[in-house]
Design a protein around this motif. Sequence first.
Motif, PDB file in Angstrom:
ATOM      1  N   ASP A 242       5.519   3.131  -2.808  1.00  0.00           N
ATOM      2  CA  ASP A 242       5.500   2.973  -4.270  1.00  0.00           C
ATOM      3  C   ASP A 242       4.739   1.732  -4.741  1.00  0.00           C
ATOM      4  O   ASP A 242       4.527   1.557  -5.936  1.00  0.00           O
ATOM      5  N   LYS A 243       4.384   0.863  -3.824  1.00  0.00           N
ATOM      6  CA  LYS A 243       3.648  -0.349  -4.260  1.00  0.00           C
ATOM      7  C   LYS A 243       2.177  -0.003  -4.461  1.00  0.00           C
ATOM      8  O   LYS A 243       1.647   0.874  -3.797  1.00  0.00           O
ATOM      9  N   ARG A 244       1.540  -0.788  -5.336  1.00  0.00           N
ATOM     10  CA  ARG A 244       0.086  -0.665  -5.455  1.00  0.00           C
ATOM     11  C   ARG A 244      -0.535  -1.646  -4.445  1.00  0.00           C
ATOM     12  O   ARG A 244      -0.293  -2.853  -4.519  1.00  0.00           O
ATOM     13  N   ILE A 245      -1.315  -1.101  -3.516  1.00  0.00           N
ATOM     14  CA  ILE A 245      -1.946  -1.945  -2.486  1.00  0.00           C
ATOM     15  C   ILE A 245      -3.460  -1.805  -2.613  1.00  0.00           C
ATOM     16  O   ILE A 245      -3.988  -0.685  -2.651  1.00  0.00           O
ATOM     17  N   ASP A 246      -4.152  -2.937  -2.706  1.00  0.00           N
ATOM     18  CA  ASP A 246      -5.615  -2.917  -2.780  1.00  0.00           C
ATOM     19  C   ASP A 246      -6.209  -3.819  -1.708  1.00  0.00           C
ATOM     20  O   ASP A 246      -5.722  -4.930  -1.494  1.00  0.00           O
ATOM     21  N   LEU A 247      -7.252  -3.310  -1.073  1.00  0.00           N
ATOM     22  CA  LEU A 247      -7.935  -4.066  -0.008  1.00  0.00           C
ATOM     23  C   LEU A 247      -9.334  -4.431  -0.495  1.00  0.00           C
ATOM     24  O   LEU A 247     -10.125  -3.544  -0.856  1.00  0.00           O
ATOM     25  N   TYR A 248      -9.613  -5.721  -0.519  1.00  0.00           N
ATOM     26  CA  TYR A 248     -10.927  -6.210  -0.963  1.00  0.00           C
ATOM     27  C   TYR A 248     -11.647  -6.838   0.226  1.00  0.00           C
ATOM     28  O   TYR A 248     -11.098  -7.711   0.891  1.00  0.00           O
ATOM     29  N   PHE A 249     -12.889  -6.395   0.474  1.00  0.00           N
ATOM     30  CA  PHE A 249     -13.644  -6.946   1.610  1.00  0.00           C
ATOM     31  C   PHE A 249     -15.103  -7.140   1.217  1.00  0.00           C
ATOM     32  O   PHE A 249     -15.622  -6.438   0.348  1.00  0.00           O
ATOM     33  N   PRO A 250     -15.787  -8.093   1.887  1.00  0.00           N
ATOM     34  CA  PRO A 250     -17.119  -8.488   1.411  1.00  0.00           C
ATOM     35  C   PRO A 250     -18.240  -7.490   1.705  1.00  0.00           C
ATOM     36  O   PRO A 250     -19.167  -7.365   0.922  1.00  0.00           O
TER      37      PRO A 250
ATOM     38  N   ARG B 115      -5.749   8.166   2.348  1.00  0.00           N
ATOM     39  CA  ARG B 115      -4.593   9.084   2.281  1.00  0.00           C
ATOM     40  C   ARG B 115      -3.315   8.327   1.920  1.00  0.00           C
ATOM     41  O   ARG B 115      -2.411   8.865   1.299  1.00  0.00           O
ATOM     42  N   LEU B 116      -3.246   7.063   2.315  1.00  0.00           N
ATOM     43  CA  LEU B 116      -2.054   6.264   1.997  1.00  0.00           C
ATOM     44  C   LEU B 116      -2.092   5.721   0.569  1.00  0.00           C
ATOM     45  O   LEU B 116      -1.163   5.038   0.127  1.00  0.00           O
ATOM     46  N   GLY B 117      -3.185   5.955  -0.135  1.00  0.00           N
ATOM     47  CA  GLY B 117      -3.289   5.494  -1.524  1.00  0.00           C
ATOM     48  C   GLY B 117      -3.727   4.053  -1.676  1.00  0.00           C
ATOM     49  O   GLY B 117      -3.592   3.456  -2.756  1.00  0.00           O
ATOM     50  N   VAL B 118      -4.281   3.449  -0.607  1.00  0.00           N
ATOM     51  CA  VAL B 118      -4.757   2.061  -0.701  1.00  0.00           C
ATOM     52  C   VAL B 118      -6.089   2.053  -1.457  1.00  0.00           C
ATOM     53  O   VAL B 118      -6.993   2.835  -1.143  1.00  0.00           O
ATOM     54  N   GLY B 119      -6.209   1.189  -2.464  1.00  0.00           N
ATOM     55  CA  GLY B 119      -7.472   1.047  -3.193  1.00  0.00           C
ATOM     56  C   GLY B 119      -8.462   0.263  -2.339  1.00  0.00           C
ATOM     57  O   GLY B 119      -8.139  -0.825  -1.866  1.00  0.00           O
ATOM     58  N   LEU B 120      -9.662   0.807  -2.126  1.00  0.00           N
ATOM     59  CA  LEU B 120     -10.656   0.129  -1.277  1.00  0.00           C
ATOM     60  C   LEU B 120     -11.762  -0.449  -2.152  1.00  0.00           C
ATOM     61  O   LEU B 120     -12.323   0.261  -2.988  1.00  0.00           O
ATOM     62  N   HIS B 121     -12.064  -1.723  -1.957  1.00  0.00           N
ATOM     63  CA  HIS B 121     -13.006  -2.427  -2.833  1.00  0.00           C
ATOM     64  C   HIS B 121     -14.051  -3.177  -1.999  1.00  0.00           C
ATOM     65  O   HIS B 121     -13.899  -4.375  -1.737  1.00  0.00           O
ATOM     66  N   PRO B 122     -15.118  -2.485  -1.585  1.00  0.00           N
ATOM     67  CA  PRO B 122     -16.175  -3.167  -0.830  1.00  0.00           C
ATOM     68  C   PRO B 122     -16.943  -4.137  -1.725  1.00  0.00           C
ATOM     69  O   PRO B 122     -16.815  -4.091  -2.953  1.00  0.00           O
ATOM     70  N   GLY B 123     -17.728  -5.021  -1.102  1.00  0.00           N
ATOM     71  CA  GLY B 123     -18.620  -5.896  -1.860  1.00  0.00           C
ATOM     72  C   GLY B 123     -17.925  -6.999  -2.629  1.00  0.00           C
ATOM     73  O   GLY B 123     -18.498  -7.565  -3.548  1.00  0.00           O
TER      74      GLY B 123
END
Length: 374
Positions: A165-173, A195-203
């Motif tokens: 239920d948590k909002r998880i976001d992964l930020y990477f360069p 699939r796990l709903g993790v927000g992926l944020h490249p750059g």
Amino acid sequence: MTRKRIVVAGLGDVGVLTAIRLSRHADVVGISAKPALVSGQELGVRLSRPADWARDYWIPFDRFRRLDGVRKVQATLSGVDLGARTVVGRDVDGAPITERYDALVIATGVTNGFWRRPTLQSAAEIGAGLRAAHARLAEARSVIVVGGGAAAVSSAANLATTWPDKRIDLYFPGARALPAYHPRTWRRIQGRLTRLGVGLHPGHRADLPAGFAGEEITAEPVRWTTGQPETSADAVLWAVGRVRPNTDWLPPELLDERGFVRVTPELRVPGRPGVFAVGDVAATDPLRSSARNRGDALVAHNVRAEFSGRPLRGYRAPGRRWGSLLGIQPDGLEVFLPTGQAFRLPPWSVERVVMPGIVRWGMYRGVRRNDPLR
Ligand SMILES: Cc1cc2nc3c(=O)[nH]c(=O)nc-3n(C[C@H](O)[C@H](O)[C@H](O)COP(=O)(O)OP(=O)(O)OC[C@H]3O[C@@H](n4cnc5c(N)ncnc54)[C@H](O)[C@@H]3O)c2cc1C
């Protein structure tokens, strides 16, 4: 002939294994800041399921059968006299200690984030630290994970698995995370994170305050040097890989320009007979990969070979990282090879074969019952 005395400096992942391998062949003294193996591995499991993690990665020294014959000294090392062949430090009461060696194995690892620090700690303090980090993340409704390496990816995946239920976001360069792994490894992990709903944020490259290397979980907005607007969450987990070698106790002439211990392929410190280094502290290759590639076996062999005048063996590093990335999951343990291929061990085999047979007997040569957080 009098028995040789070997000092293993640092009893972390590789120091423990090295001491175990040498314990029957010499008088071994292990000196370490902790009263236990407190591994730097599997950050994601550690944060989200600390009791599960502790069973396999926080192991008091008296649980290892083959460390019974090793003298364990809990102390912080502060120096070495290479001429007199002694190391010095301070024990838990602040009293000075001096230990003589015939061979010295430097395995003091690196400092990384809040989870790998070379501080003197009691068992109660280790437990409190694990619980506090878990509680901090448990109460957050949203978490930003900053970083693109194994620790960041594993944290994002494990937090999302434990707390859907948590909002998880992964930020990477970069354009992709896990740059030290085969591209196929990232593609597979990316699918899982999505699939796990993790927000992926490249750059996204975070603007780290001067002198800050992610030593704590923060709550302030994160600013990006790559131009995006700042981002906020209840908790920010920094896994930015700013590792620092634990070598301030060693003379600078033993170190490379980044502070890691210079070694030959035989894991010897050049020009210093009897002095070896292994694990994350040893400048073997760009990834400093000897810990996960059986450096303990190699250094133990070479210490004994040097004593008896036999030929030493050399270290060959694989070009890419490999291993388990997410740790033991409800659906088993996935292992990624340097080629990017992966195989999954089903949960029953991990529980009944891999952990008791391969790890606790095969690798550690016997571990007594261990459940420090339950
Ligand atoms: C069998 C095995 C499997 C692995 N599998 C993987 C994998 O699948 N994926 C992956 O990415 N990595 C894996 N790794 C590697 C892991 O990521 C690290 O490389 C490993 O944790 C480094 O171990 P170390 O002993 O060098 O350092 P640490 O484990 O950090 O040990 C250093 C120890 O020295 C102590 N110390 C530091 N300074 C001092 C001082 N001045 N005085 C006294 N004590 C001090 C510290 O407190 C610590 O206890 C594996 C490692 C092993 C051994």
